[in-house]
Design a protein around this motif. Sequence first.
Motif, PDB file in Angstrom:
ATOM      1  N   ALA A 181       2.184  63.843   5.947  1.00 57.53           N
ATOM      2  CA  ALA A 181       2.161  62.390   6.110  1.00 57.53           C
ATOM      3  C   ALA A 181       1.219  61.981   7.238  1.00 57.53           C
ATOM      4  CB  ALA A 181       3.577  61.870   6.381  1.00 57.53           C
ATOM      5  N   TRP A 182       1.317  62.664   8.374  1.00 53.78           N
ATOM      6  CA  TRP A 182       0.445  62.312   9.495  1.00 53.78           C
ATOM      7  C   TRP A 182      -1.003  62.678   9.227  1.00 53.78           C
ATOM      8  CZ3 TRP A 182       1.151  58.989  13.143  1.00 53.78           C
ATOM      9  CH2 TRP A 182       2.447  58.661  13.554  1.00 53.78           C
ATOM     10  N   LEU A 183      -1.236  63.816   8.589  1.00 46.87           N
ATOM     11  CA  LEU A 183      -2.612  64.213   8.288  1.00 46.87           C
ATOM     12  C   LEU A 183      -3.274  63.208   7.356  1.00 46.87           C
ATOM     13  CD1 LEU A 183      -4.904  66.284   8.475  1.00 46.87           C
ATOM     14  CD2 LEU A 183      -3.876  67.465   6.512  1.00 46.87           C
ATOM     15  N   VAL A 184      -2.619  62.899   6.257  1.00 51.44           N
ATOM     16  CA  VAL A 184      -3.180  61.952   5.286  1.00 51.44           C
ATOM     17  C   VAL A 184      -3.249  60.558   5.887  1.00 51.44           C
ATOM     18  CG1 VAL A 184      -2.816  60.863   3.047  1.00 51.44           C
ATOM     19  CG2 VAL A 184      -2.423  63.319   3.314  1.00 51.44           C
ATOM     20  N   GLY A 185      -2.203  60.155   6.601  1.00 51.73           N
ATOM     21  CA  GLY A 185      -2.183  58.818   7.187  1.00 51.73           C
ATOM     22  C   GLY A 185      -3.312  58.593   8.166  1.00 51.73           C
ATOM     23  N   LEU A 186      -3.570  59.556   9.031  1.00 43.68           N
ATOM     24  CA  LEU A 186      -4.651  59.416  10.011  1.00 43.68           C
ATOM     25  C   LEU A 186      -6.020  59.396   9.340  1.00 43.68           C
ATOM     26  CD1 LEU A 186      -3.316  61.772  12.822  1.00 43.68           C
ATOM     27  CD2 LEU A 186      -3.530  59.273  12.932  1.00 43.68           C
ATOM     28  N   ILE A 187      -6.209  60.260   8.332  1.00 43.91           N
ATOM     29  CA  ILE A 187      -7.502  60.303   7.641  1.00 43.91           C
ATOM     30  C   ILE A 187      -7.756  58.995   6.890  1.00 43.91           C
ATOM     31  CG2 ILE A 187      -8.764  61.395   5.741  1.00 43.91           C
ATOM     32  CD1 ILE A 187      -7.549  64.058   6.595  1.00 43.91           C
ATOM     33  N   VAL A 188      -6.740  58.496   6.197  1.00 43.32           N
ATOM     34  CA  VAL A 188      -6.909  57.250   5.436  1.00 43.32           C
ATOM     35  C   VAL A 188      -7.131  56.075   6.378  1.00 43.32           C
ATOM     36  CG1 VAL A 188      -5.758  55.621   3.894  1.00 43.32           C
ATOM     37  CG2 VAL A 188      -5.614  58.080   3.445  1.00 43.32           C
ATOM     38  N   ALA A 189      -6.352  56.001   7.455  1.00 41.11           N
ATOM     39  CA  ALA A 189      -6.516  54.903   8.408  1.00 41.11           C
ATOM     40  C   ALA A 189      -7.898  54.935   9.042  1.00 41.11           C
ATOM     41  CB  ALA A 189      -5.438  54.973   9.484  1.00 41.11           C
ATOM     42  N   HIS A 190      -8.377  56.137   9.381  1.00 36.23           N
ATOM     43  CA  HIS A 190      -9.705  56.283   9.973  1.00 36.23           C
ATOM     44  C   HIS A 190     -10.788  55.872   8.981  1.00 36.23           C
ATOM     45  CE1 HIS A 190     -12.005  57.725  13.363  1.00 36.23           C
ATOM     46  NE2 HIS A 190     -12.780  58.455  12.575  1.00 36.23           N
ATOM     47  N   SER A 191     -10.600  56.233   7.725  1.00 38.69           N
ATOM     48  CA  SER A 191     -11.582  55.888   6.696  1.00 38.69           C
ATOM     49  C   SER A 191     -11.598  54.390   6.424  1.00 38.69           C
ATOM     50  CB  SER A 191     -11.267  56.653   5.399  1.00 38.69           C
ATOM     51  OG  SER A 191     -11.338  58.048   5.605  1.00 38.69           O
TER      52      SER A 191
END
Length: 232
Positions: free
Chosen positions: A80-90
């Motif tokens: 959740a944190w890995l995907v969440g951070l990548i999506v938010a950054h993108s």
Amino acid sequence: MNFTCDVMHPKVKTFPLIDPDGSLAWLGSSCAFILAANWWLQGVRGMDRKEWLFRFSLEALAAVILVGGMLHDGASPFAAWLVGLIVAHSLNFSFNGQFWVCARYCRFYRRPPAVVAAWRDRCFAEIAALPWLDEAVCIGSQARGGNMPTPRSDIDLRVFFAGGFVNWLRVNGLLLRLRATAFVGGIPLDLYAYERPDALGRFDLCEPVAIIVDRRGRLAGLLGRRGYRAFP
């Protein structure tokens, strides 16, 4: 950053911080590397503290919302944190960044000068009409007015913070709205907000400057020796 310009071919970008001897010059023509580097850093070196704080807070909020949704749906905390951070950054890179400014270094990029010039004029007119914004300038080729010189030219726009929390929100909200509009419209908008007019000293003195709005008269005083024009 140093650029070499060509109308028909992608720009070449140099990376003096990681390649002082020029041995990695091939990176300057690598579209994938340039996009990846700018996705990772997102222009933080060019930001003043007030803008950086807003961008970081916005991205953190988006990440928390995304992570919360995935955890609610049963995802593992790590995923959740890995995907969440990548999506938010993108998302921040796309809608509150400078994707098309970076894309100018790719071979696929072309944008009719008249289209971008028309967007520029509408944008600057809107900025000049904002009663709460005291100062804004255009730097570079766009400061001369008219159509852009090449299909790879961008719009270098700088606005300035005044004091107070409300103004901080207003200016950052303006940055977000203009960047998102430029992203959707395919416009290469290089936009930052500075805390003080003397930050314009970061630019080459040979770069033309056009003052869009200067309600305090500070920009005219600062740029008097350098030379400037009023826009339009």
